[in-house]
Write an enzyme that holds these catalytic residues in place. Structure first.
Site, short mmCIF file in Angstrom:
data_model
loop_
_atom_site.label_atom_id
_atom_site.label_comp_id
_atom_site.label_asym_id
_atom_site.label_seq_id
_atom_site.Cartn_x
_atom_site.Cartn_y
_atom_site.Cartn_z
CG ASP A 1 -6.45 7.27 -5.12
OD1 ASP A 1 -6.40 5.86 -4.99
OD2 ASP A 1 -5.76 8.09 -5.12
C1 LAN Z 1 2.04 4.73 -7.57
C2 LAN Z 1 0.70 5.30 -8.93
C3 LAN Z 1 -0.27 5.69 -8.65
C4 LAN Z 1 -0.41 5.49 -7.23
C5 LAN Z 1 -1.85 7.37 -6.81
C6 LAN Z 1 -3.52 6.12 -7.35
C7 LAN Z 1 -1.58 8.16 -7.55
C8 LAN Z 1 -2.32 6.85 -5.42
O1 LAN Z 1 -3.40 7.88 -5.50
C9 LAN Z 1 -1.99 5.61 -4.96
C10 LAN Z 1 -0.77 5.09 -5.05
C11 LAN Z 1 -0.52 4.78 -6.11
C12 LAN Z 1 -1.31 3.48 -6.43
C13 LAN Z 1 1.06 4.65 -6.35
C14 LAN Z 1 1.75 3.27 -5.56
C15 LAN Z 1 3.51 3.10 -5.94
C16 LAN Z 1 3.81 3.76 -6.97
C17 LAN Z 1 3.41 1.73 -8.08
C18 LAN Z 1 3.44 5.00 -7.96
C19 LAN Z 1 4.06 6.30 -7.01
C20 LAN Z 1 3.62 5.06 -9.68
C21 LAN Z 1 4.94 4.15 -8.76
C22 LAN Z 1 5.37 3.50 -7.56
C23 LAN Z 1 6.13 2.24 -6.88
C24 LAN Z 1 6.24 2.05 -5.83
C25 LAN Z 1 7.24 2.46 -7.81
C26 LAN Z 1 8.08 1.18 -8.10
C27 LAN Z 1 9.42 1.97 -6.75
C28 LAN Z 1 9.40 0.95 -5.73
C29 LAN Z 1 9.78 1.20 -4.76
C30 LAN Z 1 9.52 -0.30 -5.34
#
Ligand code: LAN
Length: 756
Positions: free
Chosen positions: A485
Site C-alpha cells: 500500500d
Molecule cells: C507498520 C506501519 C505502516 C503499516 C501500513 C503501511 C499502514 C500497513 O498498511 C501495512 C503494514 C505497515 C507497513 C506496518 C507494519 C508493522 C509496523 C512496521 C508498523 C505498524 C509500524 C511499526 C510495526 C513494527 C512491527 C513495530 C515493531 C514491532 C515488532 C512486533 C517487531
C-alpha cells in the site's frame, strides 16, 4: 510538567559513581565507546524545550539539543520543531470558514507550515511501550554514552506515560498495565540513571511485584533481561538459529514468516545461541534485587520459561509450541545439538544480519531488529568496529522528542506514507491546480521522486527479499522495504500531480512501469494483498507464535486496506496508460475486489489491521467496490458496508472506535466520544459508496468543522493506529490528512453546501 531552567554553560556535575565499582560507565562525549561502567548519565528535572531542533537530512530525522546559546541563535526553531514539541506557534486566527472548502484551505494553511525542508511531513510515531527499552538496553550493553538531555527526557516521557493509578506501563500508551511494559520501562529508567528509591519507581516496583515480578514477563522481555544479565538465559524459551538451516521447501522455514518476526528472530537467535551477556555492573546487580519477588539466587530459571501474567498473555502459546520448546530444552540442546551445526547456524544468521544491515545502510527494518543487530555487531565485531559505529549513529533516527519527553518511534518515520496522503487530500478537494498550493505540492513531488527505490536489493533471493524496484517504502528509501500500500499511495500521488498541468514530469514512464511491475507481484492466491510480501505460508504457522503479547505475527495476511490501495493505484494507472499489462491488471483488480467481498464481516463492516478499526478498513473496502462501479444503489456488499457505518454514527454526527475493537474483533466505542479521524474515515467510505442520505454525511462534516481550531489545525485525540491486533501506534498526521480529505470530497460532491 515543571521544567528546570538549564544553564547552557554550566559545568558538568561530579559523576555519580555507583557503589562498589571503580570503572567509569558513561562518557559525556556522545559516541565514545571505550569507557567502562560506573558513571550514570546525568539526569535533570527537565531540558529547555526551546533548545531542541529536529534535523531533516533528506528525511533522516535526528533531534539535537543546543546547549550553546550561540548555536541557538544560529539555528532557530522552525514551526515544525515548535509544533512537535508542543510549543506555541503564535499563528494568527484565520478567517472563519464559511463552507467545507474554506475549512480545507485553513487546514492546508496550517499543515503547509509543518512541511519539512526535504518536502515531506514528519511526526511522532509513538504508542508502543516496548521499543524505547530495546534502544536503551542496547546502548547500555554496548557502553554507548547517554547524553544527560536524552536521559532526562526519557525519564520525563516514561513518568508522563506511567499509569496514573498503579504507576506501571502497558504494551502501548492506552493499554492496561502489563509485566512487559512495567518491567522493561522500569529497567529503562534505572539504566538512564533514575534512583530505585524515587517515589515513582517505588510505586512501579510495587505494581510489578503484585503482578508476580519479572519472572512473569513474556518472551521478548526475558530475552532483553537475559542479555542484560539480570536474568539467566535458561528462562528464555529457545530461539535456535538452526531453524535458519532448514531447506526452503520445509513448510515452517523462517523465510516464510512475516518479515518483522523473521528479522527479530534473526539477531535474537544469534544472541540466544551465544548466551551473550553484558558486563556486570552495580545497576545490573541492583536490578536483580529490584525486579523479582523471590530472592534472585533461588529462582528456578528454567522452571519459569512459561510463567506469564494473564495481562501479557494475549496469544497463549499452543500445545505444539510448548512441546517443541520442551524437546528443544530437554533433549535437543543438552544432548543432540552438534557443535558444527551450531557454528554453521550462527554463521548463516550472522550473514543474514549483515545483509539486512547492508541493504538498509544500518537503518534496519524497525527499531526492534535495529537494536538487536546493534548488539550482535558489538558482540561479534567489537566495540570500535564500523558496524557498531554505524548502528549507534543510525539508531538515533528512531528517537523523537515532544513536550512530554523523548520516545522511540515505531519506524524511522512515516515520511512517504504521510506525504502521499497529503497530496491526495489536496486532489480530493480539487485544489491541485491552484497556484496557492503549487510550491508545497511541488516539494512533495520532488520528495517522492527522490525516495523512489530504483533497484532491487543485491542477493534478493539469498536474503529472501521481495522485489522492490520502482517501489516506495513506508518511511524512506534508506529503510527501503517496499510495502504494497505504500507503493500504491505514493504512486497515485505521483500520477495525480504529474498529470496536473504545471507540474514537471520528474518520474518518467519507465519508472512508473517499474512500480507497476512490482505491485503486480503482490497478489496472493486468494486475490487479496498483504503488506511486505504475499503470504509465504498458511495461518497455521500462528501455532508457533512465541511472542505471547501479539496476535497475527507469524505470517502475512491479506488486508482490505492494502488490497484497496493496490486496486485504486492500478485503476488510476490504467486510465493513463491503458495498454500497459492491460489484461493482467484487469484480472488482478477483478480478483482483488472479489476477495474484498469475501472479507466482509457478517455485520457488514471490514476488520482493520493497521488502524482502529472497522471504520478504517470499511472506508477502504467501500472504495474498492466503488472503483468497479459497485455503490450503495447497485451493490449488496456496498449497501451492507454503508448500513454498518450508519448504524454506528453517534448522536453528534461522529464516529468513535476504541483500540479494544482491534483486540476483540467487535466494534467498541472509545470512552472519550467521537473522534475526528474515525469520523473522517466513515464519511469518506460513505461518500465513495455514494450513500444517498446527505444529511447524515453533513452532520459528520459539521463535527469535523466544529473541531477545527481558529488557526486551521485539529487537536490530537485518541490513538489511531494498530499492529498485530494488540499494540497501538500513533498517526498524528491523520487528523490533518483524513479530515481535509473528507471535507474536500464533500465540497466537491455538494458544491453549494455551507454546513455552518
Ligand atoms: C507498520 C506501519 C505502516 C503499516 C501500513 C503501511 C499502514 C500497513 O498498511 C501495512 C503494514 C505497515 C507497513 C506496518 C507494519 C508493522 C509496523 C512496521 C508498523 C505498524 C509500524 C511499526 C510495526 C513494527 C512491527 C513495530 C515493531 C514491532 C515488532 C512486533 C517487531
Amino acid at each position: 510538567m515543571t521544567r528546570k531552567k538549564s544553564n547552557a554553560t554550566r559545568a558538568e556535575p561530579a559523576p555519580v559513581t555507583e557503589k562498589g565499582s571503580t570503572k567509569k560507565r558513561f562518557s559525556d562525549v556522545h559516541g565514545a565507546s571505550n569507557i567502562h561502567s560506573a558513571k550514570r548519565p546525568r539526569i535533570e528535572d527537565g531540558t529547555e524545550l526551546s533548545r531542541w531542533r529536529m534535523r531533516d537530512d533528506e528525511s533522516r530525522h535526528t533531534w539535537h539539543y543546543l546547549e550553546d546559546d550561540e548555536a541557538v541563535k544560529e539555528w532557530p526553531q522552525t514551526h515544525a520543531d515548535k509544533y512537535f514539541l508542543g510549543l506555541s506557534l503564535d499563528l494568527p486566527d484565520l478567517p472563519p470558514p464559511k463552507n467545507p472548502l474554506d475549512a480545507v484551505r485553513n487546514g492546508l494553511t496550517f499543515f503547509e507550515k509543518l512541511q519539512l525542508p526535504s518536502g515531506h511531513w514528519g511526526c511522532e510515531y509513538g504508542g508502543p511501550m516496548f521499543l524505547l527499552p530495546g534502544i536503551v538496553i542496547s546502548w547500555y550493553v554496548t557502553k554507548t554514552p547517554i547524553p544527560w538531555y536524552y536521559a532526562t527526557e526519557i525519564k520525563n516521557y516514561l513518568f508522563a506515560r506511567a499509569n496514573p493509578e498503579d504507576g506501571g506501563w502497558g504494551l502501548h500508551i492506552e493499554g492496561d498495565t502489563s509485566v512487559f511494559g512495567t518491567v522493561l520501562n522500569y529497567t529503562t529508567l534505572r539504566l538512564v540513571g533514575v534512583e530505585a528509591e524515587h517515589p515513582k519507581m517505588v510505586k512501579a516496583r510495587a505494581t510489578l511485584h503484585k503482578l508476580g515480578g519479572a519472572t512473569h514477563a513474556p518472551h521478548w522481555a526475558k530475552f532483553w533481561l537475559s542479555l542484560l544479565g539480570v536474568m539467566d538465559w535458561d528462562i528464555v524459551n529457545p530461539v535456535p538459529p538452526e531453524f535458519w538451516l532448514m531447506p526452503d521447501w520445509v513448510p515452517l522455514a523462517p523465510w516464510r514468516w512475516w518479515i518483522h518476526i523473521r528479522q527479530v528472530f534473526l539477531p535474537m537467535s544469534y544472541l540466544w545461541s551465544k548466551r551473550w551477556q553484558a558486563e556486570e555492573t552495580e545497576t545490573i546487580r541492583s536490578l536483580r534485587k529490584e525486579l523479582f519477588v523471590d530472592d534472585w539466587a533461588t529462582i528456578d530459571w528454567a522452571g519459569n520459561r512459561n510463567t506469564i501474567h494473564p495481562n501479557d498473555n494475549y496469544h497463549p502459546k499452543s500445545w505444539l509450541l510448548n512441546s517443541v520448546n520442551w524437546l528443544l530444552v530437554n533433549i535437543w540442546t543438552p544432548y543432540l545439538r552438534p557443535k558444527a551445526l551450531v557454528t554453521m547456524a550462527e554463521n548463516w544468521t550472522s550473514e543474514l544480519i549483515d545483509m539486512e544491515d547492508k541493504n538498509t545502510d544500518y537503518a534496519d527494518l524497525a527499531p526492534v531488529n535495529a537494536a538487536m543487530n546493534f548488539v550482535v555487531c558489538y558482540a561479534r565485531d567489537g566495540p570500535d568496529s564500523h558496524s557498531v559505529r554505524k548502528h549507534r549513529e543510525r539508531n538515533e533516527e528512531f528517537l523523537w522528542v515532544k513536550g512530554e519527553g523523548l520516545l522511540c518511534n515505531g519506524t524511522n518515520g512515516v515520511q512517504c506514507w504521510d506525504t502521499a496522503f497529503a497530496i491526495q487530500t489536496v486532489m480530493d478537494a480539487g485544489l491541485t491546480d491552484h497556484p496557492r498550493w503549487r510550491p508545497m505540492l511541488l516539494k512533495a513531488l520532488e520528495y517522492l521522486d527522490k525516495q523512489q527505490i530504483r533497484e532491487n536489493v543485491e542477493d534478493q533471493s539469498k536474503c529472501y527479499r521481495q522485489q522492490r524496484k520502482g517501489a516506495w517504502a513506508f518511511s524512506n528509501k534508506d529503510q527501503g522495504y517496499a510495502v504494497s500500500d505504500c507503493v500504491s499511495e505514493a504512486l497515485k500521488s505521483v500520477i495525480i500531480l504529474q498529470k496536473t498541468p504545471g507540474f514537471p514530469k520528474l518520474i518518467d514512464d519507465q519508472r512508473i512501469f517499474d512500480a507497476i511491475d512490482t505491485l503486480l507481484t503482490y497478489q496472493s492466491s486468494s486475490g487479496g494483498c498483504a503488506s511486505y510480501e504475499p503470504p509465504r505460508a498458511g495461518t497455521w504457522m500462528e501455532t508457533l507464535n512465541a511472542a505471547e503479547v501479539f496476535g497475527r505475527i507469524m505470517v502475512e495476511y491479506d488486508y482490505p486496506e492494502c488490497t484497496t490501495a493496490v486496486v485504486t493505484a492500478l485503476s488510476l494507472f490504467s486510465k493513463h496508460w491503458p495498454t500497459y499489462r492491460q489484461k493482467e491488471i484487469k484480472a488482478f483488480v477483478g480478483r482483488a475486489v472479489s476477495w474484498i467481498k469475501i472479507a466482509q464481516k457478517p455485520h457488514g463492516g471490514w476488520y482493520g489491521s493497521w488502524a482502529i478499526c472497522f471504520t478504517y478498513a470499511t472506508m477502504f473496502a467501500l472504495e474498492s467496490l466503488s472503483s468497479i462501479g459497485e455503490t450503495y444503489g447497485n451493490s449488496e456488499h456496498s449497501k451492507r458496508g454503508c448500513d454498518f457505518l450508519i448504524a454506528h454514527q453517534r448522536e453528534d454526527g461522529g464516529w468513535s472506535e476504541s483500540y479494544k475493537a482491534c483486540e476483540t474483533g467487535e466494534y467498541v466505542e472509545h470512552p472519550s466520544g467521537s473522534q475526528v479521524v474515525m469520523t473522517s474515515w466513515a464519511l469518506i467510505g460513505l461518500m465513495k459508496a455514494k450513500y444517498p442520505d446527505k444529511e447524515r454525511i453533513k452532520k459528520g462534516i459539521k463535527l469535523i468543522m466544529d473541531r477545527q481550531q481558529p488557526n486551521g489545525e485539529w487537536l490530537q485525540e485518541a490513538i489511531e493506529g494498530v499492529f498485530n491486533k494488540s499494540c497501538m501506534i500513533s498517526y498524528p498526521n491523520y487528523k490533518f490528512t483524513f479530515t481535509m480529505k473528507a471535507l474536500g470530497m464533500f465540497a466537491q460532491k455538494y458544491q453549494d453546501e455551507t454546513v455552518i
